[in-house]
Design a protein around this motif. Sequence first.
Motif, PDB file in Angstrom:
ATOM      1  N   SER A   1       0.856  -1.325   0.075  1.00 17.04           N
ATOM      2  CA  SER A   1      -0.070  -0.165   0.074  1.00 17.04           C
ATOM      3  C   SER A   1       0.916   1.086   0.159  1.00 17.04           C
ATOM      4  CB  SER A   1      -0.851  -0.007   1.167  1.00 17.04           C
ATOM      5  OG  SER A   1      -1.810  -1.116   1.266  1.00 17.04           O
ATOM      6  N   ALA A   2       0.207   2.175  -0.699  1.00 20.06           N
ATOM      7  CA  ALA A   2       1.070   3.584  -0.869  1.00 20.06           C
ATOM      8  C   ALA A   2       0.110   4.800  -0.621  1.00 20.06           C
ATOM      9  CB  ALA A   2       1.975   3.541  -1.998  1.00 20.06           C
ATOM     10  N   GLN A   3       0.468   5.620  -0.425  1.00 20.26           N
ATOM     11  CA  GLN A   3      -0.378   6.896  -0.549  1.00 20.26           C
ATOM     12  C   GLN A   3       0.031   7.785  -1.549  1.00 20.26           C
ATOM     13  OE1 GLN A   3       0.275   9.471   2.902  1.00 20.26           O
ATOM     14  NE2 GLN A   3      -1.270   8.124   4.258  1.00 20.26           N
ATOM     15  N   ALA A   4      -1.263   8.453  -2.152  1.00 22.48           N
ATOM     16  CA  ALA A   4      -0.957   9.145  -3.473  1.00 22.48           C
ATOM     17  C   ALA A   4       0.114  10.056  -3.309  1.00 22.48           C
ATOM     18  CB  ALA A   4      -2.263   9.914  -3.720  1.00 22.48           C
ATOM     19  N   GLY A   5       0.950  10.204  -4.518  1.00 23.47           N
ATOM     20  CA  GLY A   5       2.068  10.981  -4.525  1.00 23.47           C
ATOM     21  C   GLY A   5       3.161  10.249  -3.923  1.00 23.47           C
ATOM     22  N   GLY A   6       3.246   9.188  -3.583  1.00 23.74           N
ATOM     23  CA  GLY A   6       4.160   8.030  -2.920  1.00 23.74           C
ATOM     24  C   GLY A   6       4.888   7.549  -4.248  1.00 23.74           C
ATOM     25  N   SER A   7       5.966   6.726  -3.777  1.00 23.10           N
ATOM     26  CA  SER A   7       6.837   5.866  -4.493  1.00 23.10           C
ATOM     27  C   SER A   7       6.709   4.480  -4.046  1.00 23.10           C
ATOM     28  CB  SER A   7       7.965   6.425  -4.639  1.00 23.10           C
ATOM     29  OG  SER A   7       8.254   7.837  -5.142  1.00 23.10           O
TER      30      SER A   7
ATOM     31  N   GLY B   1      -0.686   7.407  -8.025  1.00 26.69           N
ATOM     32  CA  GLY B   1      -2.229   7.734  -7.953  1.00 26.69           C
ATOM     33  C   GLY B   1      -2.872   6.542  -7.727  1.00 26.69           C
ATOM     34  N   PRO B   2      -4.264   6.862  -7.571  1.00 29.47           N
ATOM     35  CA  PRO B   2      -5.282   5.832  -7.269  1.00 29.47           C
ATOM     36  C   PRO B   2      -5.500   4.859  -8.622  1.00 29.47           C
ATOM     37  CG  PRO B   2      -6.123   7.820  -6.100  1.00 29.47           C
ATOM     38  CD  PRO B   2      -4.648   8.201  -6.926  1.00 29.47           C
ATOM     39  N   GLU B   3      -5.382   5.583  -9.739  1.00 27.55           N
ATOM     40  CA  GLU B   3      -5.438   5.004 -10.992  1.00 27.55           C
ATOM     41  C   GLU B   3      -4.483   3.795 -11.095  1.00 27.55           C
ATOM     42  OE1 GLU B   3      -4.688   8.113 -10.309  1.00 27.55           O
ATOM     43  OE2 GLU B   3      -3.090   8.697 -11.485  1.00 27.55           O
ATOM     44  N   ASP B   4      -3.421   4.025 -10.098  1.00 21.89           N
ATOM     45  CA  ASP B   4      -2.137   3.003 -10.376  1.00 21.89           C
ATOM     46  C   ASP B   4      -2.573   1.666  -9.656  1.00 21.89           C
ATOM     47  OD1 ASP B   4      -0.178   5.706 -10.399  1.00 21.89           O
ATOM     48  OD2 ASP B   4      -0.528   4.626 -12.182  1.00 21.89           O
ATOM     49  N   THR B   5      -3.508   1.828  -8.825  1.00 24.38           N
ATOM     50  CA  THR B   5      -4.045   0.323  -8.036  1.00 24.38           C
ATOM     51  C   THR B   5      -4.338  -0.736  -8.872  1.00 24.38           C
ATOM     52  OG1 THR B   5      -5.003   1.673  -6.104  1.00 24.38           O
ATOM     53  CG2 THR B   5      -5.726  -0.621  -6.551  1.00 24.38           C
ATOM     54  N   ALA B   6      -3.570  -1.725  -8.933  1.00 21.41           N
ATOM     55  CA  ALA B   6      -3.826  -3.154  -9.685  1.00 21.41           C
ATOM     56  C   ALA B   6      -2.901  -4.122  -9.237  1.00 21.41           C
ATOM     57  CB  ALA B   6      -3.570  -2.584 -11.103  1.00 21.41           C
ATOM     58  N   MET B   7      -3.274  -5.205  -9.842  1.00 20.36           N
ATOM     59  CA  MET B   7      -2.250  -6.317  -9.647  1.00 20.36           C
ATOM     60  C   MET B   7      -1.248  -6.152 -10.839  1.00 20.36           C
ATOM     61  SD  MET B   7      -1.591  -9.205  -7.968  1.00 20.36           S
ATOM     62  CE  MET B   7      -3.150  -9.896  -7.214  1.00 20.36           C
ATOM     63  N   TYR B   8       0.077  -6.225 -10.500  1.00 21.55           N
ATOM     64  CA  TYR B   8       1.157  -6.069 -11.384  1.00 21.55           C
ATOM     65  C   TYR B   8       1.884  -7.541 -11.618  1.00 21.55           C
ATOM     66  CZ  TYR B   8       0.882  -1.010 -10.965  1.00 21.55           C
ATOM     67  OH  TYR B   8       0.334   0.345 -11.161  1.00 21.55           O
ATOM     68  N   TYR B   9       2.115  -7.593 -12.779  1.00 28.44           N
ATOM     69  CA  TYR B   9       2.859  -8.812 -13.183  1.00 28.44           C
ATOM     70  C   TYR B   9       3.976  -8.654 -14.202  1.00 28.44           C
ATOM     71  CZ  TYR B   9      -2.025 -10.649 -12.502  1.00 28.44           C
ATOM     72  OH  TYR B   9      -3.208 -10.728 -12.060  1.00 28.44           O
TER      73      TYR B   9
ATOM     74  N   GLY C   1       4.471 -13.769 -14.181  1.00 31.03           N
ATOM     75  CA  GLY C   1       4.633 -14.279 -12.605  1.00 31.03           C
ATOM     76  C   GLY C   1       3.147 -14.301 -12.181  1.00 31.03           C
ATOM     77  N   PRO C   2       3.034 -14.956 -10.961  1.00 30.08           N
ATOM     78  CA  PRO C   2       1.943 -14.700 -10.246  1.00 30.08           C
ATOM     79  C   PRO C   2       1.293 -13.342  -9.949  1.00 30.08           C
ATOM     80  CG  PRO C   2       3.449 -15.329  -8.618  1.00 30.08           C
ATOM     81  CD  PRO C   2       4.172 -15.270  -9.699  1.00 30.08           C
ATOM     82  N   GLY C   3       2.001 -12.512  -9.910  1.00 28.90           N
ATOM     83  CA  GLY C   3       1.719 -11.059  -9.834  1.00 28.90           C
ATOM     84  C   GLY C   3       1.764 -10.593  -8.083  1.00 28.90           C
ATOM     85  N   THR C   4       1.899  -9.155  -7.952  1.00 28.03           N
ATOM     86  CA  THR C   4       1.839  -8.519  -6.686  1.00 28.03           C
ATOM     87  C   THR C   4       1.062  -7.162  -6.782  1.00 28.03           C
ATOM     88  OG1 THR C   4       3.496  -7.575  -4.993  1.00 28.03           O
ATOM     89  CG2 THR C   4       3.972  -7.118  -7.277  1.00 28.03           C
ATOM     90  N   GLN C   5       0.415  -7.197  -5.639  1.00 30.94           N
ATOM     91  CA  GLN C   5      -0.805  -6.351  -5.609  1.00 30.94           C
ATOM     92  C   GLN C   5      -0.159  -4.976  -4.927  1.00 30.94           C
ATOM     93  OE1 GLN C   5      -4.059  -6.412  -6.214  1.00 30.94           O
ATOM     94  NE2 GLN C   5      -4.416  -4.168  -5.919  1.00 30.94           N
ATOM     95  N   VAL C   6      -0.485  -3.841  -5.810  1.00 34.39           N
ATOM     96  CA  VAL C   6      -0.352  -2.458  -5.478  1.00 34.39           C
ATOM     97  C   VAL C   6      -1.442  -1.648  -5.233  1.00 34.39           C
ATOM     98  CG1 VAL C   6       0.592  -0.318  -6.350  1.00 34.39           C
ATOM     99  CG2 VAL C   6       1.741  -2.673  -6.758  1.00 34.39           C
ATOM    100  N   THR C   7      -1.680  -1.200  -3.962  1.00 33.49           N
ATOM    101  CA  THR C   7      -2.846  -0.309  -3.689  1.00 33.49           C
ATOM    102  C   THR C   7      -2.567   1.198  -3.390  1.00 33.49           C
ATOM    103  OG1 THR C   7      -4.095  -2.188  -2.881  1.00 33.49           O
ATOM    104  CG2 THR C   7      -4.812  -0.172  -2.151  1.00 33.49           C
ATOM    105  N   VAL C   8      -3.182   2.068  -3.944  1.00 38.26           N
ATOM    106  CA  VAL C   8      -2.784   3.535  -3.822  1.00 38.26           C
ATOM    107  C   VAL C   8      -3.897   4.189  -3.445  1.00 38.26           C
ATOM    108  CG1 VAL C   8      -1.808   5.554  -4.743  1.00 38.26           C
ATOM    109  CG2 VAL C   8      -1.018   3.514  -5.581  1.00 38.26           C
ATOM    110  N   SER C   9      -3.958   4.954  -2.095  1.00 38.09           N
ATOM    111  CA  SER C   9      -5.112   5.592  -1.641  1.00 38.09           C
ATOM    112  C   SER C   9      -4.832   6.957  -1.412  1.00 38.09           C
ATOM    113  CB  SER C   9      -5.720   4.932  -0.248  1.00 38.09           C
ATOM    114  OG  SER C   9      -4.569   4.753   0.410  1.00 38.09           O
TER     115      SER C   9
END
Length: 123
Positions: free
Chosen positions: A11-17, A87-95, A115-123
Amino acid sequence: DVQLVESGGGSAQAGGSMRLDCAVSGDTASVYSMAWFRQAPGKEREGVARINTRYGVTYYADSVKGRFTISQGNSKNSLYLQMNNLGPEDTAMYYCAAARIGFPSLARYLYEHWGPGTQVTVS
């Protein structure tokens, strides 16, 4: 065969890295393209960034250009995605994905290994 395992999501906040890692193993001699894709709930999987494993040339989707950076480790056994200004629009499973193609493309059907993927959540 080629094995790919992603890590670094969370998880990350909007504007983060955030940085995603992909461990690459197996028969990589014929792999010329490595890429990151993402899939948000209810949406198609889309290509984000691609790198030519021999020359290091990169290619980005317009939605992430200037914010995300794809790179590979010196041994080519690692793939990275540095994501800035999230940004919140970057929230997704990344492969992480690999392909034998030598030309820049983010067409999903061209990539044979995933790969199986890793979840990224931005709020």
